[in-house]
Design an enzyme around this catalytic site. Sequence first.
Site, PDB file in Angstrom:
ATOM      1  N   GLN A 156     -24.469 -29.037 -56.842  1.00  0.00           N
ATOM      2  CA  GLN A 156     -23.347 -29.279 -57.742  1.00  0.00           C
ATOM      3  C   GLN A 156     -23.234 -28.405 -59.000  1.00  0.00           C
ATOM      4  O   GLN A 156     -22.176 -28.109 -59.444  1.00  0.00           O
ATOM      5  CB  GLN A 156     -23.406 -30.780 -58.277  1.00  0.00           C
ATOM      6  CG  GLN A 156     -22.281 -31.150 -59.065  1.00  0.00           C
ATOM      7  CD  GLN A 156     -21.963 -32.761 -58.997  1.00  0.00           C
ATOM      8  OE1 GLN A 156     -21.516 -33.251 -58.276  1.00  0.00           O
ATOM      9  NE2 GLN A 156     -22.434 -33.270 -60.271  1.00  0.00           N
ATOM     10  N   GLU A 200     -16.520 -28.233 -65.118  1.00  0.00           N
ATOM     11  CA  GLU A 200     -17.210 -27.939 -66.191  1.00  0.00           C
ATOM     12  C   GLU A 200     -17.486 -26.606 -66.434  1.00  0.00           C
ATOM     13  O   GLU A 200     -18.331 -26.154 -67.376  1.00  0.00           O
ATOM     14  CB  GLU A 200     -18.661 -28.390 -66.163  1.00  0.00           C
ATOM     15  CG  GLU A 200     -18.568 -30.063 -65.756  1.00  0.00           C
ATOM     16  CD  GLU A 200     -20.162 -30.569 -65.486  1.00  0.00           C
ATOM     17  OE1 GLU A 200     -21.158 -29.963 -65.602  1.00  0.00           O
ATOM     18  OE2 GLU A 200     -20.188 -31.898 -65.571  1.00  0.00           O
ATOM     19  N   ASP A 236     -28.502 -28.887 -61.087  1.00  0.00           N
ATOM     20  CA  ASP A 236     -28.374 -30.148 -60.912  1.00  0.00           C
ATOM     21  C   ASP A 236     -27.688 -30.205 -59.223  1.00  0.00           C
ATOM     22  O   ASP A 236     -26.806 -30.084 -59.123  1.00  0.00           O
ATOM     23  CB  ASP A 236     -27.322 -30.838 -61.994  1.00  0.00           C
ATOM     24  CG  ASP A 236     -26.611 -32.330 -61.748  1.00  0.00           C
ATOM     25  OD1 ASP A 236     -27.462 -32.771 -60.738  1.00  0.00           O
ATOM     26  OD2 ASP A 236     -26.029 -32.587 -62.383  1.00  0.00           O
ATOM     27  N   ASP A 308     -30.464 -38.787 -63.597  1.00  0.00           N
ATOM     28  CA  ASP A 308     -29.222 -39.064 -64.181  1.00  0.00           C
ATOM     29  C   ASP A 308     -28.833 -40.212 -63.358  1.00  0.00           C
ATOM     30  O   ASP A 308     -28.765 -41.230 -63.837  1.00  0.00           O
ATOM     31  CB  ASP A 308     -28.410 -37.703 -63.848  1.00  0.00           C
ATOM     32  CG  ASP A 308     -26.944 -38.183 -64.439  1.00  0.00           C
ATOM     33  OD1 ASP A 308     -26.920 -39.259 -65.000  1.00  0.00           O
ATOM     34  OD2 ASP A 308     -26.019 -37.357 -64.156  1.00  0.00           O
ATOM     35  N   LYS A 333     -26.293 -39.958 -71.272  1.00  0.00           N
ATOM     36  CA  LYS A 333     -24.807 -40.086 -71.537  1.00  0.00           C
ATOM     37  C   LYS A 333     -24.598 -41.559 -72.016  1.00  0.00           C
ATOM     38  O   LYS A 333     -24.592 -42.483 -71.296  1.00  0.00           O
ATOM     39  CB  LYS A 333     -24.163 -40.012 -70.038  1.00  0.00           C
ATOM     40  CG  LYS A 333     -24.504 -38.652 -69.224  1.00  0.00           C
ATOM     41  CD  LYS A 333     -23.854 -38.660 -68.096  1.00  0.00           C
ATOM     42  CE  LYS A 333     -24.097 -37.319 -67.340  1.00  0.00           C
ATOM     43  NZ  LYS A 333     -23.712 -37.244 -65.777  1.00  0.00           N
ATOM     44  N   ARG A 362     -19.982 -35.191 -69.634  1.00  0.00           N
ATOM     45  CA  ARG A 362     -19.551 -35.541 -68.593  1.00  0.00           C
ATOM     46  C   ARG A 362     -18.357 -34.558 -67.852  1.00  0.00           C
ATOM     47  O   ARG A 362     -18.005 -33.671 -68.928  1.00  0.00           O
ATOM     48  CB  ARG A 362     -18.844 -36.958 -68.673  1.00  0.00           C
ATOM     49  CG  ARG A 362     -19.572 -37.944 -69.185  1.00  0.00           C
ATOM     50  CD  ARG A 362     -20.726 -38.385 -68.403  1.00  0.00           C
ATOM     51  NE  ARG A 362     -20.510 -38.637 -67.115  1.00  0.00           N
ATOM     52  CZ  ARG A 362     -20.900 -39.969 -66.605  1.00  0.00           C
ATOM     53  NH1 ARG A 362     -21.026 -41.021 -67.296  1.00  0.00           N
ATOM     54  NH2 ARG A 362     -20.776 -39.972 -65.292  1.00  0.00           N
ATOM     55  N   LYS A 384     -27.077 -30.537 -72.397  1.00  0.00           N
ATOM     56  CA  LYS A 384     -26.221 -30.231 -71.361  1.00  0.00           C
ATOM     57  C   LYS A 384     -24.793 -30.326 -71.627  1.00  0.00           C
ATOM     58  O   LYS A 384     -24.203 -31.480 -71.705  1.00  0.00           O
ATOM     59  CB  LYS A 384     -26.548 -31.137 -70.072  1.00  0.00           C
ATOM     60  CG  LYS A 384     -26.203 -30.678 -68.871  1.00  0.00           C
ATOM     61  CD  LYS A 384     -26.395 -31.405 -67.670  1.00  0.00           C
ATOM     62  CE  LYS A 384     -26.115 -30.980 -66.376  1.00  0.00           C
ATOM     63  NZ  LYS A 384     -25.766 -31.971 -65.241  1.00  0.00           N
TER      64      LYS A 384
END
Length: 416
Positions: A156, A200, A236, A308, A333, A362, A384
Amino acid sequence: MESIIEDVRVRKILDSRGNPTVEVDVITWNGFGRAAAPSGASTGSREVAAFPSGGVDEIITEVEDIISSELIGMDAVDLQDIDLVLKEIDGTENLSSLGGNTVVAVSMATAKAAASSYNMPLYRFLGGNLATSIPYPLGNMINGGAHAGKNAPDIQEFLVVPVGAEDITEAVFANAAVHKRIRELIQKKDPSFAGGKGDEGGWVPSLSNGDALEIQATACEEVTDELGVEVRPSLDLAASEFWDPEIEKYVYRQENVQKDTGEQIEFVKEIIETYDMYYVEDPLHEGDLEGFAELTSLVGDRCMICGDDIFVTNREILREGIEMGAANAIIIKPNQIGTLTDTYLTVKLALENRYTPVVSHRSGETTDDTIAHLAVAFGAPLIKTGAIGGERIAKLNELIRIQEEIPYSRMADLPF
């Protein structure tokens, strides 16, 4: 009193994917706080609910009719009490009545209003005078998986971290340089690449996982040599996204390969050793604490193994992982758990047990910069939050400003 809440306002706004989210204003006698909630594409099954069944529009009514009346007259400084009231109003275990995004927006806006009431930045209000360290930024370079299209890599996020940077400005620009170099290398490999980017801000090429790893490594080496700032590759995997529970295997569609748990652990271990990975997130699916523990025992002395989806910022789940030795780092998060109080308690437990907290954005973001302040307040070594894109650089540029405000600031201590 300066910090007594006088009004709470809410509105529907857009996030970076064009989806609706919620933004909350908290007004005190002498202060103002505003916060907006993000949302994720790949989410852990044990996260709190993002919104109630009626979506953002239902939330507007809930805040205006219920939350506002309960909070008006309370002291914004008493954040723990306010967070408790929010959870009592919701009345469910997973915040499905109000939604975690609503609760976190109110909680963060309240903290900002309290800080503003006493003319303090949020990081100082929450972290006190000891909040002096600046986190290293994990930058997203190549997007795959749930953040990209069908021809992208299965992994990802291909990330980098500028471990050799002497300050946050040097770190941010080193990541930006790697991002640019990676585009050049992708276009050299595939001249038809048009420069598409994922949620992202990472590039979305039609590459195999192996080719993406090679390009990532080459870019890190070249930029390290050019700038004199060591940049390390990271990943990740978001392995839950390609775990098939029916056949109990990880399905890599790009290579048309399936791996059982043992093969997945060996595969990730080989990647870490071959490419000198600094950080690897979610290398196994969210239900596999045992697999996390095994991988951590093999490489945890030289690589961050970060959870996560497996922890979802929940301290009780983290406690299980600690007992098993699963991972050595945890993604933080706030909207996974709902309130700043619960977020802080999870960070506290992580630090007490030598788990590295990594404050994270996110995939669906806004220009809200709260997590930059939280990373400094919590003393998180890593943040991050992408490398480019308005909603990503909002956090990075805020870290640059925070560094300027703290005359005795320093980069955070990394575990290795």
